[in-house]
Design a protein around this motif. Structure first.
Motif, PDB file in Angstrom:
ATOM      1  N   LYS B  26      43.625  52.873  12.427  1.00  0.00           N
ATOM      2  CA  LYS B  26      43.419  52.310  11.090  1.00  0.00           C
ATOM      3  C   LYS B  26      43.735  53.337  10.002  1.00  0.00           C
ATOM      4  CE  LYS B  26      39.742  49.078  12.400  1.00  0.00           C
ATOM      5  NZ  LYS B  26      38.269  48.937  12.515  1.00  0.00           N
ATOM      6  N   GLU B  27      43.205  54.525  10.173  1.00  0.00           N
ATOM      7  CA  GLU B  27      43.290  55.515   9.095  1.00  0.00           C
ATOM      8  C   GLU B  27      44.670  56.150   8.978  1.00  0.00           C
ATOM      9  OE1 GLU B  27      39.827  58.034   8.883  1.00  0.00           O
ATOM     10  OE2 GLU B  27      40.971  59.620   7.880  1.00  0.00           O
ATOM     11  N   TYR B  28      45.287  56.446  10.111  1.00  0.00           N
ATOM     12  CA  TYR B  28      46.557  57.176  10.060  1.00  0.00           C
ATOM     13  C   TYR B  28      47.782  56.288  10.239  1.00  0.00           C
ATOM     14  CZ  TYR B  28      43.312  61.040  11.025  1.00  0.00           C
ATOM     15  OH  TYR B  28      42.271  61.922  10.986  1.00  0.00           O
ATOM     16  N   GLU B  29      47.525  55.001  10.502  1.00  0.00           N
ATOM     17  CA  GLU B  29      48.640  54.078  10.739  1.00  0.00           C
ATOM     18  C   GLU B  29      49.600  54.582  11.803  1.00  0.00           C
ATOM     19  OE1 GLU B  29      50.279  53.105   6.952  1.00  0.00           O
ATOM     20  OE2 GLU B  29      48.433  52.172   6.247  1.00  0.00           O
ATOM     21  N   VAL B  30      49.034  54.930  12.941  1.00  0.00           N
ATOM     22  CA  VAL B  30      49.862  55.327  14.087  1.00  0.00           C
ATOM     23  C   VAL B  30      49.651  54.311  15.206  1.00  0.00           C
ATOM     24  CG1 VAL B  30      49.900  57.813  13.626  1.00  0.00           C
ATOM     25  CG2 VAL B  30      47.982  56.834  14.892  1.00  0.00           C
ATOM     26  N   GLU B  31      50.649  54.198  16.074  1.00  0.00           N
ATOM     27  CA  GLU B  31      50.485  53.318  17.238  1.00  0.00           C
ATOM     28  C   GLU B  31      49.878  54.135  18.375  1.00  0.00           C
ATOM     29  OE1 GLU B  31      53.997  50.728  18.186  1.00  0.00           O
ATOM     30  OE2 GLU B  31      54.760  51.751  16.389  1.00  0.00           O
ATOM     31  N   ILE B  32      48.798  53.634  18.920  1.00  0.00           N
ATOM     32  CA  ILE B  32      48.121  54.367  19.984  1.00  0.00           C
ATOM     33  C   ILE B  32      48.382  53.697  21.337  1.00  0.00           C
ATOM     34  CG2 ILE B  32      45.877  55.157  20.869  1.00  0.00           C
ATOM     35  CD1 ILE B  32      46.202  56.378  18.204  1.00  0.00           C
ATOM     36  N   ALA B  33      48.734  54.509  22.317  1.00  0.00           N
ATOM     37  CA  ALA B  33      48.813  54.005  23.693  1.00  0.00           C
ATOM     38  C   ALA B  33      47.624  54.594  24.444  1.00  0.00           C
ATOM     39  CB  ALA B  33      50.126  54.439  24.345  1.00  0.00           C
ATOM     40  N   LEU B  34      46.645  53.745  24.773  1.00  0.00           N
ATOM     41  CA  LEU B  34      45.477  54.207  25.513  1.00  0.00           C
ATOM     42  C   LEU B  34      45.823  54.302  26.985  1.00  0.00           C
ATOM     43  CD1 LEU B  34      42.693  52.000  23.855  1.00  0.00           C
ATOM     44  CD2 LEU B  34      42.936  54.492  23.625  1.00  0.00           C
ATOM     45  N   VAL B  35      45.631  55.483  27.580  1.00  0.00           N
ATOM     46  CA  VAL B  35      45.968  55.681  28.987  1.00  0.00           C
ATOM     47  C   VAL B  35      44.664  55.773  29.772  1.00  0.00           C
ATOM     48  CG1 VAL B  35      47.327  57.037  30.620  1.00  0.00           C
ATOM     49  CG2 VAL B  35      47.949  57.030  28.181  1.00  0.00           C
ATOM     50  N   GLY B  36      44.430  54.784  30.634  1.00  0.00           N
ATOM     51  CA  GLY B  36      43.187  54.796  31.393  1.00  0.00           C
ATOM     52  C   GLY B  36      43.054  53.526  32.231  1.00  0.00           C
ATOM     53  N   LYS B  51      46.510  43.590  16.222  1.00  0.00           N
ATOM     54  CA  LYS B  51      46.464  43.932  14.809  1.00  0.00           C
ATOM     55  C   LYS B  51      46.845  45.397  14.546  1.00  0.00           C
ATOM     56  CE  LYS B  51      42.469  43.854  12.874  1.00  0.00           C
ATOM     57  NZ  LYS B  51      41.104  43.339  12.705  1.00  0.00           N
ATOM     58  N   LEU B  52      46.340  46.296  15.411  1.00  0.00           N
ATOM     59  CA  LEU B  52      46.554  47.728  15.185  1.00  0.00           C
ATOM     60  C   LEU B  52      47.759  48.285  15.938  1.00  0.00           C
ATOM     61  CD1 LEU B  52      42.858  48.995  15.344  1.00  0.00           C
ATOM     62  CD2 LEU B  52      44.263  48.744  13.304  1.00  0.00           C
ATOM     63  N   GLY B  53      48.419  47.424  16.656  1.00  0.00           N
ATOM     64  CA  GLY B  53      49.575  47.908  17.406  1.00  0.00           C
ATOM     65  C   GLY B  53      49.194  48.867  18.523  1.00  0.00           C
ATOM     66  N   MET B  54      48.020  48.643  19.115  1.00  0.00           N
ATOM     67  CA  MET B  54      47.626  49.512  20.227  1.00  0.00           C
ATOM     68  C   MET B  54      48.128  48.933  21.539  1.00  0.00           C
ATOM     69  SD  MET B  54      43.713  50.458  19.146  1.00  0.00           S
ATOM     70  CE  MET B  54      43.364  51.788  20.277  1.00  0.00           C
ATOM     71  N   SER B  55      48.377  49.814  22.492  1.00  0.00           N
ATOM     72  CA  SER B  55      48.767  49.336  23.810  1.00  0.00           C
ATOM     73  C   SER B  55      47.935  50.039  24.874  1.00  0.00           C
ATOM     74  CB  SER B  55      50.258  49.597  24.046  1.00  0.00           C
ATOM     75  OG  SER B  55      50.532  50.971  23.853  1.00  0.00           O
ATOM     76  N   ILE B  56      47.985  49.474  26.077  1.00  0.00           N
ATOM     77  CA  ILE B  56      47.204  50.052  27.174  1.00  0.00           C
ATOM     78  C   ILE B  56      48.138  50.391  28.323  1.00  0.00           C
ATOM     79  CG2 ILE B  56      45.507  49.494  28.969  1.00  0.00           C
ATOM     80  CD1 ILE B  56      44.012  47.892  26.756  1.00  0.00           C
ATOM     81  N   ILE B  57      48.039  51.626  28.806  1.00  0.00           N
ATOM     82  CA  ILE B  57      48.815  52.046  29.973  1.00  0.00           C
ATOM     83  C   ILE B  57      47.806  52.234  31.101  1.00  0.00           C
ATOM     84  CG2 ILE B  57      50.413  53.777  30.908  1.00  0.00           C
ATOM     85  CD1 ILE B  57      51.576  52.595  28.378  1.00  0.00           C
TER      86      ILE B  57
END
Lengths: 331, 331
Positions: B26-36, B51-57
């Motif tokens: 939200k704050e930095y407007e970066v796309e996060i790929a959560l690895v777990g 909404k936040l453009g997050m993805s899961i690996i």
């Protein structure tokens, strides 16, 4: 009991040293021999001499804080550091306390008093009381920048005797300062030292880490003099900053709420914090492994720190630390 | 810009990591790929993904904080640490942030990304902000317990590029951490390093001591990973104690004077102190010298520290730190 005090050593010598010595003479009932320039010392301490049993030993030369230790000790036989060490050597004083050039005190002790047979490297044991009620001794706090595993194993023994005798702890716990708890963590020096300590007849609990210093995880923290000196000064630097911030905060708050600042100190325990952080409250460090009692006070010692260092000297004499180390047979 | 985040790494994973990642997105407007572990991550982050453009690996394996790095990396190819590093290697992520087993992150980066040509030993650069407004980078903060002088000289170069690019300081000052200011002070490692740094085209100001760390004497503090790690954890331990005492003091005082405790925090600046002392406020450390952007967060990171580490990752990517180091030609 006569304790020789270096009246020319440290940033605030001779005034603060003399003030601290007078306080100590009153509080601890010890005889102080002030070693320094006699003209000044008579002016500063003259009127106390008879009543408190103080004496003055004239030392015409002064070793500066930044002089090269070896050259200074060799070139200034009439300095307070050399004369003070020799008072111990000749049995005229039971201990020597100095806030002067640490390297020079070390070198003078090595050449004039000599090492206890079998001790490879005398080391500085420094009591640190950051946030724990149990004693914590850091050894080596700066005497030996380059160490071998056998040196560190001896530091553990020296520290054990010291803590045992001074604090009546029969089997003080020992931690080896490293960058991880696991046995295989560390550099070559600590990895090899670990193996020596594991089989030694000591209360060795293993590696400890930086955060264990203020947690008081062990009574003794064994490290080389390079790391020990850096750790000690890191703690000191942080403490100095905090004390400054505390005093700033206290002033701000007193103003904001029209409260006497002593309320802040008394009621929220800032005083006890200051005590734990302030090196003036520390009792100085002990040089362990030489033939005699040598107490090294902080170079920026004021009267209170000098008084405390003399108190430590008295304890060290009374508890017979030097003799006890000798009996441990390092040979 | 995609930043891969190790959702299985650290003491408070996955919950706090996911919380921090969402805040950062939200704050930095970066796309996060959560690895777990995907099952858990879908539950924790599922509703934010679109909404936040997050993805899961999906990473089915977890490397524990106390596992042996080499064995763990070799034996768990499907761990979040190995997969996260490989996302950077394959260009699928611009950086990898992990609060997991530091040794494993290091080893995975070494074998999967490899070293920048000519860099002998990648090092951890850690920003410490104890009591200074200017940036202070400690390098090496723990990657290399045993170092040679040439390694330390390279750390000075790596740190220079990092501080120059991130903070726009054209010629950051460098101090060599030692047990005395004088050129000849130190152990063999620092004495030889001093000679290398003296002739290097760097803003080397000489040896610095422990108290200089919190004083902010230089922008860069060069040391071996053994000493750096101990210093860092010593500071952390003291800060933790200090924060605890501050909060205790605040409560006592609020009670004694019936004041809201926030008054204490706001009016006497305790908040700013807490910020400076709390590692949750730190932005993490950067592994410098490998082929890619690797950010190492504290193992006890909560959401805020993770968010800040992701912020540092974003800066590191935007300022092109890895590319700039490569251009320095270490060969």
């Amino acid at each position: 009991m006569i304790i020789a005090v270096d009246a020319s050593g440290g940033e605030y010598a001779p005034h603060e040293v003399v003030k601290g010595a007078i306080k100590a003479a009153k509080e601890y009932e010890v005889e102080i021999a002030l070693v320094g320039r006699k003209e000044i010392l008579y002016v500063l301490a003259g009127r106390h001499m008879g009543k408190l049993g103080m004496s003055i030993i004239d030392a015409s030369e002064v070793i500066d804080l930044h002089e090269s230790p070896v050259e200074a000790v060799r070139g200034k036989p009439d300095s307070s550091i050399v004369l003070g060490t020799n008072l111990v050597k000749d049995g005229l004083a039971s201990a020597f306390v100095s806030a002067g050039n640490t390297g020079a005190v070390l070198y003078s002790a090595l050449v004039n008093l000599g090492k206890i047979p079998g001790v490879e490297r005398p080391a500085i044991g420094c009591l640190i009381n950051v946030n724990t009620t149990a004693p914590v001794l850091l050894i080596d706090a700066g005497a030996n920048a380059e160490c071998r595993p056998t040196h560190l194993a001896q530091f553990a023994r020296l520290g054990t005797t010291y803590i045992r005798e001074i604090f009546d702890i029969s089997s003080p716990s020992i931690g080896l300062l490293s960058n991880g708890e696991e046995e295989k963590k560390g550099n070559r020096l600590t990895q090899e030292t670990y193996q020596l300590l594991k089989t030694a007849k000591l209360n060795f609990i293993g590696n400890i880490e930086g955060q264990d210093i203020s947690a008081g995880t062990t009574n003794i923290i064994v490290t080389d003099g390079f790391t020990g000196n850096i750790v000690l000064k890191t703690i000191e630097g942080m403490s100095t900053n905090w004390l400054y911030s505390l005093s700033q905060s206290g002033q701000l708050f007193s103003k904001a709420y029209s409260l006497p600042s002593r309320a802040l100190h008394r009621d929220i325990g800032m005083d006890s914090w200051s005590k734990r952080l302030d090196y003036r409250e520390y009792g100085g460090s002990c040089l362990l492994g030489v033939n005699g009692n040598i107490i090294i006070a902080h170079g920026r010692s004021r009267a209170k720190a000098i008084k405390n260092a003399i108190g430590l000297a008295k304890q060290t004499i009374e508890r017979n630390v030097y003799q006890k180390i000798k009996e441990e047979s390092y040979e």
